[in-house]
Design a protein around this motif. Sequence first.
Motif, PDB file in Angstrom:
ATOM      1  N   PHE A 120      38.954  37.543  46.584  1.00 27.35           N
ATOM      2  CA  PHE A 120      38.828  38.433  45.422  1.00 27.35           C
ATOM      3  C   PHE A 120      40.083  39.293  45.257  1.00 27.35           C
ATOM      4  O   PHE A 120      40.657  39.381  44.164  1.00 27.35           O
ATOM      5  N   ASP A 124      42.858  38.900  42.293  1.00 24.53           N
ATOM      6  CA  ASP A 124      42.992  40.033  41.377  1.00 24.53           C
ATOM      7  C   ASP A 124      44.444  40.517  41.306  1.00 24.53           C
ATOM      8  O   ASP A 124      44.946  40.845  40.244  1.00 24.53           O
ATOM      9  N   GLN A 127      46.625  38.284  39.234  1.00 27.65           N
ATOM     10  CA  GLN A 127      46.300  38.433  37.812  1.00 27.65           C
ATOM     11  C   GLN A 127      46.887  39.734  37.260  1.00 27.65           C
ATOM     12  O   GLN A 127      47.296  39.796  36.111  1.00 27.65           O
ATOM     13  N   TRP A 128      46.927  40.745  38.108  1.00 22.36           N
ATOM     14  CA  TRP A 128      47.546  42.024  37.721  1.00 22.36           C
ATOM     15  C   TRP A 128      49.027  41.794  37.409  1.00 22.36           C
ATOM     16  O   TRP A 128      49.549  42.264  36.407  1.00 22.36           O
ATOM     17  N   LYS A 173      47.611  31.943  39.884  1.00 20.22           N
ATOM     18  CA  LYS A 173      46.292  31.751  40.495  1.00 20.22           C
ATOM     19  C   LYS A 173      46.342  30.577  41.454  1.00 20.22           C
ATOM     20  O   LYS A 173      45.827  30.654  42.570  1.00 20.22           O
ATOM     21  N   HIS A 192      33.613  35.139  41.179  1.00 18.02           N
ATOM     22  CA  HIS A 192      33.801  34.926  39.742  1.00 18.02           C
ATOM     23  C   HIS A 192      32.790  35.734  38.922  1.00 18.02           C
ATOM     24  O   HIS A 192      33.136  36.338  37.918  1.00 18.02           O
ATOM     25  N   ALA A 195      33.721  39.378  38.993  1.00 16.60           N
ATOM     26  CA  ALA A 195      34.877  39.624  38.123  1.00 16.60           C
ATOM     27  C   ALA A 195      34.462  39.627  36.643  1.00 16.60           C
ATOM     28  O   ALA A 195      34.943  40.466  35.873  1.00 16.60           O
ATOM     29  N   ASN A 218      38.519  49.168  38.516  1.00 16.08           N
ATOM     30  CA  ASN A 218      38.863  49.406  37.116  1.00 16.08           C
ATOM     31  C   ASN A 218      37.597  49.828  36.360  1.00 16.08           C
ATOM     32  O   ASN A 218      36.483  49.565  36.812  1.00 16.08           O
ATOM     33  N   GLY A 241      45.295  46.821  35.398  1.00 16.67           N
ATOM     34  CA  GLY A 241      44.262  46.307  36.302  1.00 16.67           C
ATOM     35  C   GLY A 241      43.292  45.351  35.637  1.00 16.67           C
ATOM     36  O   GLY A 241      42.940  45.501  34.471  1.00 16.67           O
ATOM     37  N   ILE A 242      42.846  44.363  36.420  1.00 17.54           N
ATOM     38  CA  ILE A 242      41.828  43.415  35.942  1.00 17.54           C
ATOM     39  C   ILE A 242      40.491  43.924  36.495  1.00 17.54           C
ATOM     40  O   ILE A 242      39.801  44.662  35.805  1.00 17.54           O
ATOM     41  N   SER A 243      40.159  43.590  37.748  1.00 18.84           N
ATOM     42  CA  SER A 243      38.937  44.133  38.353  1.00 18.84           C
ATOM     43  C   SER A 243      39.234  45.402  39.130  1.00 18.84           C
ATOM     44  O   SER A 243      38.424  46.309  39.190  1.00 18.84           O
ATOM     45  N   LEU A 244      40.415  45.441  39.754  1.00 17.90           N
ATOM     46  CA  LEU A 244      40.758  46.590  40.594  1.00 17.90           C
ATOM     47  C   LEU A 244      41.774  47.492  39.894  1.00 17.90           C
ATOM     48  O   LEU A 244      42.719  47.006  39.269  1.00 17.90           O
TER      49      LEU A 244
END
Length: 290
Positions: A120, A124, A127-128, A173, A192, A195, A218, A241-244
Motif C-alpha cells: 500500500f 501510494d 502514485q504521489w 506502478k 485496492h 484506496a 489524505n 497525496g492520493i491515499s496518504l
Amino acid sequence: MEILNVFFNSFWSTVNWTIDSITFQVPWYTNYFWGLILISVAVWGLEILFPWRKTQPIFRNDFWIDGFYMFFNFFIFSIAISGIYDVLFLFYNSFGFSLQSLAVINLKNFPLAIQLIVFFIILDFVQWITHILLHKYSFLWQFHKVHHSVKEMGFAAHMRYHWMENILYKPLKTLSIMILGGFEPEQAFIVHFVAITIGHLNHANIKLSWGPMKFILNNPIMHLQHHAYNVPKGKFGVNFGISLSLWDYLFKTNYVPEVQANTKLGFPGDDKFPKKFISQLGYGFKKPTD
Ligand SMILES: [Zn+2]
Ligand SMILES: [Zn+2]
C-alpha cells in the motif's frame, strides 16, 4: 501469431471477468464492479446525511458524467487496453526483463499484514510522484486537466480523469511491483478497496479531517485545496497525496490555509474546457493553445 493469441486471450479474459463480476460469478471480495457501486452508495449516503457545502445539490453539477467516468476508467478502459499490456509484457520478456528482474524486497516471507501495508505504502508513493509530474509538465497537465475541470466536488469526481492517466500511472506502478519482486500479495484487493474508499472520501462533500491522523491520511479538506482554482504563488500545485497525506507533509508540498468549504475549483481557462465526455476523450493530444 503468438502476439495475436496473447492479445485476444487477455482481451477476452478481461471481458469475461467483467461479465462474471456483474453477474456475481467471482468471489465477492474480488468483485470490483459491485464493490465500486457499494462504496459509491455508502459515500454518497454520507454526503447526503452530513453535507459540508449545504447548498450543493445531491445531484451536483456533472454528477452523471463523473459516474460514467467511474465505469469507463475502471472497466471499459481496462477491457480496451488489457491485450496491449500483455503483448508489451511478452515483448519485454523476450529481452529477458521480467517482473522479478529488479527485486529489492522479498515480501513473501513477511507476515500478511506487513505485506499489505508495504504494498500500500509503496504503491501510494509512486502514485504521489506520478501525480506531481502530471502537474509539473505541461504536456501531462493537458491530460490531468480533465480531473481538475470539476467545478462542484463530490465522491464521483474521484474517477473523473482522462484515460491517458491510466497509462501514465502504469510505468511507476509496474516499477514498484518489480521492486517487490513482481509480488502482489494475494489479498491485494484489500489495498485496492481501501484506496478506492479513501479516494471517494477525498472528493466527497463531507468535512472529514481524520483529527491527528490527518498528517498520514489524505482527506476531503486537504484534497479540496488541491482542486482550488488559485494555486499559491510560486507553486505548480499543492497536496498531491492520493491515499496518504504523509508525502506532502514530508516533502513540504502541503497547503491547508484554513477550512474553506466554498473554495473556487478548477483552473484558469476552464470556462473554455470541453464539457462533454466525448470531447474530453480526445483532449490533450493537440498542442495547447492557452
Ligand atoms: Zn491533480
Ligand atoms: Zn482529485
